[in-house]
Motif scaffolding. Structure first.
Motif, PDB file in Angstrom:
ATOM      1  N   MET A 241       0.912  -1.269  -0.096  1.00 39.59           N
ATOM      2  CA  MET A 241       0.090  -0.164  -0.041  1.00 39.59           C
ATOM      3  C   MET A 241       0.903   1.254  -0.081  1.00 39.59           C
ATOM      4  SD  MET A 241      -3.456  -0.381  -0.172  1.00 39.59           S
ATOM      5  CE  MET A 241      -3.866   1.345   0.236  1.00 39.59           C
TER       6      MET A 241
ATOM      7  N   ALA B 291       0.125   3.752  -1.808  1.00 38.08           N
ATOM      8  CA  ALA B 291      -0.804   4.981  -2.239  1.00 38.08           C
ATOM      9  C   ALA B 291      -0.866   6.180  -1.191  1.00 38.08           C
ATOM     10  CB  ALA B 291      -2.006   4.394  -2.638  1.00 38.08           C
TER      11      ALA B 291
ATOM     12  N   ASP C 165      -7.701  10.798   3.653  1.00 36.36           N
ATOM     13  CA  ASP C 165      -8.502  10.452   4.639  1.00 36.36           C
ATOM     14  C   ASP C 165     -10.124  10.702   4.719  1.00 36.36           C
ATOM     15  OD1 ASP C 165      -6.592   8.491   5.696  1.00 36.36           O
ATOM     16  OD2 ASP C 165      -5.664  10.288   6.688  1.00 36.36           O
TER      17      ASP C 165
ATOM     18  N   PRO D  39     -13.049   5.045   4.257  1.00 40.82           N
ATOM     19  CA  PRO D  39     -12.591   3.657   4.813  1.00 40.82           C
ATOM     20  C   PRO D  39     -11.183   3.879   4.982  1.00 40.82           C
ATOM     21  CG  PRO D  39     -13.461   3.414   2.656  1.00 40.82           C
ATOM     22  CD  PRO D  39     -13.668   4.791   2.970  1.00 40.82           C
TER      23      PRO D  39
ATOM     24  N   PHE E 239       2.923   2.009   4.057  1.00 37.70           N
ATOM     25  CA  PHE E 239       3.914   3.133   4.256  1.00 37.70           C
ATOM     26  C   PHE E 239       3.067   4.126   5.195  1.00 37.70           C
ATOM     27  CE2 PHE E 239       6.991   3.116   0.886  1.00 37.70           C
ATOM     28  CZ  PHE E 239       6.787   1.997   0.322  1.00 37.70           C
TER      29      PHE E 239
ATOM     30  N   LYS F 171       0.912   2.307  13.608  1.00 34.71           N
ATOM     31  CA  LYS F 171       0.236   1.873  12.449  1.00 34.71           C
ATOM     32  C   LYS F 171       0.322   0.610  11.863  1.00 34.71           C
ATOM     33  CE  LYS F 171       0.150   6.749  10.611  1.00 34.71           C
ATOM     34  NZ  LYS F 171       0.599   7.730   9.525  1.00 34.71           N
TER      35      LYS F 171
ATOM     36  N   LYS G 154      -2.948  -1.655  11.588  1.00 36.76           N
ATOM     37  CA  LYS G 154      -3.541  -2.007  10.227  1.00 36.76           C
ATOM     38  C   LYS G 154      -3.279  -3.319  10.127  1.00 36.76           C
ATOM     39  CE  LYS G 154      -3.022   2.844   8.686  1.00 36.76           C
ATOM     40  NZ  LYS G 154      -3.831   3.274   7.651  1.00 36.76           N
TER      41      LYS G 154
HETATM   42  N1  CTP Z   1      -3.998   3.895   4.152  1.00 35.03           N
HETATM   43  C1  CTP Z   1      -5.173   3.301   3.997  1.00 35.03           C
HETATM   44  N2  CTP Z   1      -6.268   3.722   4.023  1.00 35.03           N
HETATM   45  C2  CTP Z   1      -6.523   4.934   4.475  1.00 35.03           C
HETATM   46  C3  CTP Z   1      -5.465   5.486   4.689  1.00 35.03           C
HETATM   47  C4  CTP Z   1      -3.972   5.096   4.420  1.00 35.03           C
HETATM   48  O1  CTP Z   1      -5.097   1.926   3.427  1.00 35.03           O
HETATM   49  N3  CTP Z   1      -7.736   5.516   4.385  1.00 35.03           N
HETATM   50  C5  CTP Z   1      -2.638   3.153   4.143  1.00 35.03           C
HETATM   51  C6  CTP Z   1      -1.791   3.936   3.126  1.00 35.03           C
HETATM   52  O2  CTP Z   1      -1.519   3.586   1.860  1.00 35.03           O
HETATM   53  C7  CTP Z   1      -0.385   3.592   4.137  1.00 35.03           C
HETATM   54  C8  CTP Z   1      -0.882   3.258   5.508  1.00 35.03           C
HETATM   55  O3  CTP Z   1      -2.102   3.077   5.489  1.00 35.03           O
HETATM   56  O4  CTP Z   1       0.201   2.325   3.672  1.00 35.03           O
HETATM   57  C9  CTP Z   1      -0.649   4.658   6.417  1.00 35.03           C
HETATM   58  O5  CTP Z   1      -1.135   5.781   5.659  1.00 35.03           O
HETATM   59  P1  CTP Z   1      -1.146   7.171   6.393  1.00 35.03           P
HETATM   60  O6  CTP Z   1      -1.696   8.231   5.671  1.00 35.03           O
HETATM   61  O7  CTP Z   1       0.503   7.412   6.786  1.00 35.03           O
HETATM   62  O8  CTP Z   1      -1.849   6.666   7.757  1.00 35.03           O
HETATM   63  P2  CTP Z   1      -3.250   7.098   8.362  1.00 35.03           P
HETATM   64  O9  CTP Z   1      -4.153   5.984   8.664  1.00 35.03           O
HETATM   65  O10 CTP Z   1      -4.218   8.132   7.315  1.00 35.03           O
HETATM   66  O11 CTP Z   1      -2.911   8.003   9.651  1.00 35.03           O
HETATM   67  P3  CTP Z   1      -2.549   9.484   9.861  1.00 35.03           P
HETATM   68  O12 CTP Z   1      -3.462  10.193   9.362  1.00 35.03           O
HETATM   69  O13 CTP Z   1      -2.963   9.586  11.587  1.00 35.03           O
HETATM   70  O14 CTP Z   1      -1.381   9.603   9.818  1.00 35.03           O
END
Ligand code: CTP
Length: 408
Positions: A277, A279, A283, A310, A332, A346, A350
């Motif tokens: 992942m 990408a 959010d 989601p 990532f 994370k 996750k």
């Molecule tokens: N990711 C995901 N789905 C989302 C947001 C992020 O699958 N809605 C995945 C990203 O592709 C990445 C990882 O989760 O591999 C971490 O993404 P990041 O944006 O750093 O984390 P967030 O969960 O958005 O946390 P925060 O906003 O608190 O940094």
């Protein structure tokens, strides 16, 4: 495994036959040599009407062969054929295709093709009518049935001035085919790797969207590294520039929004061994994107209500409970503070097997640049800090980690 290590010291036999596209074969020979390959070139007599052996010798630093065999004529074709890891014929004329299909051996190139036991890649170049002719198409079938890989021909303007299908595939794309063929026995052969890349876009109205700075470069480099390791690759990309360049051999799925990405990722993961992942997922999305362009007059004190998207990695982990795939999920974490703590949090939240953390405040890493400085945090608690290096090298380190999980 980067381009250099995949091609380093590989013996590539490059056959060049008589077409105006011969000049592109010099570029191909140069690209292969720069990537570390040992390139032996054989030119037919007709090819020499367009280009000289000297041109190839100048870019490969090795002798280029022609039908003017010397006293060692009887061994040249066996030697060249035996030592080759891959035989590429580019451009390949209709005449040479016919000779190959029927096992003819009337010049050094076709004799060597009969003697060689390595995989054969041909890149046809001819007039559109010649390509479409039933005789040529029958030869294509014969060669394909013999596991010859046929790259192209491409569509476009031809030397005749006509438009059609018959152009030689560009050297950069041919390099992709060469890489694919050399990678076939590498550690991830038989594995399906899904890579997500680039930023998502969340529409506010038909003109405007919410997005982020992700270029997709890291994700595209990961897809290429997975291909180089022999994997079958699905690359799911947002609409950013770098994400548009799909490495040869990857299946590209284009998405725009996070909801699109979720759907495409869950579908691809049903058969995936690995999900990466990379990408940069938005959010939040607009709760109710406008159907028509929001006019300036309407905009004073405009506020857009956002709703949470989601978390795709969590959706994948839930699907995995039922289906068992993907076996490994890599995430990532682009952070501006507390990199390690955030990455570790994370990883758990996750259900990841590995998280690649990077500090986006550094000028030489993260967004916009070709380099990255990352830390690999694995589920078993191990932490590996990698030095500042190209996104290509970072990708190889991630793919090496994945390969080790399958070999161990
Ligand atoms: N990711 C995901 N789905 C989302 C947001 C992020 O699958 N809605 C995945 C990203 O592709 C990445 C990882 O989760 O591999 C971490 O993404 P990041 O944006 O750093 O984390 P967030 O969960 O958005 O946390 P925060 O906003 O608190 O940094």
């Amino acid at each position: 495994m980067n381009q250099i290590s995949l091609l380093r010291d590989k013996h590539i036999l490059l056959g060049v036959t008589g077409s105006i596209a011969c000049y592109k074969a010099i570029d191909l020979a140069s690209k292969l040599t720069q990537a570390g390959a040992l390139v032996d070139v054989i030119l037919t007599q007709s090819a020499q009407q367009f280009v000289t052996p000297l041109a190839f010798q100048a870019v490969t630093g090795r002798q280029a062969y022609t039908d003017l065999w010397g006293t060692d004529a009887h061994v040249i074709h066996i030697g060249l054929g035996e030592s080759a890891d891959l035989f590429v014929i580019a451009p390949c004329t209709a005449d040479t295709m016919a000779k190959l299909a029927h096992g003819r051996a009337d010049n050094l190139l076709t004799i060597t093709a009969l003697a060689a036991r390595c995989p054969l890649l041909i890149a046809p170049a001819m007039d559109g009518g010649m390509w479409a002719h039933a005789a040529t198409q029958a030869n294509v079938k014969t060669l394909a049935a013999r596991n010859v890989t046929i790259a192209g021909p491409a569509e476009g303007r031809m030397a005749s001035g006509l438009k059609g299908k018959g152009r030689l595939v560009e050297p950069a794309e041919l390099m992709g085919h060469v890489r694919l063929m050399l990678a076939q026995a590498n550690p991830l052969a038989g594995k399906h790797v899904v890579v997500t890349a680039g930023g998502t876009q969340e529409a506010i109205d038909p003109v405007r969207f919410i997005s982020n700075h992700s270029s997709g470069k890291q994700g595209v480099a990961l897809a290429q590294a997975a291909l180089d390791a022999g994997a079958t690759v699905t690359l799911i990309t947002g609409p950013t520039a770098a994400a548009r360049s799909t490495p040869v051999g990857a299946t590209r799925v284009a998405i725009t929004s996070t909801l699109d990405l979720e759907q495409a990722t869950l579908a691809a993961c049903q058969t995936a061994d690995v999900l990466i992942m990379a990408a940069a997922v938005a959010d939040y999305r607009a709760a109710a994107p406008a159907d028509q362009k929001i006019k300036r007059a309407q905009m004073s004190d405009l506020s857009v209500q956002l709703v949470e998207n989601p978390d795709i990695t969590i959706a994948v982990a839930n699907q995995k409970k039922q289906l068992g795939n993907p076996l490994l999920t890599i995430g990532f974490a682009a952070e501006s503070q507390n990199l390690l703590e955030n990455a570790q949090r994370k990883l758990k939240k996750k259900s990841l097997d590995l998280i690649v953390g990077n500090d986006i405040t550094a000028k030489d890493a993260g967004f916009f640049v070709d380099t990255n400085r990352v830390v690999l945090v694995a589920k078993d608690g191990s932490i590996e800090r990698l030095p500042l290096q190209s996104k290509v090298a970072v990708s190889e380190a991630v793919i090496d980690w994945i390969s080790n999980q399958f070999s161990g």
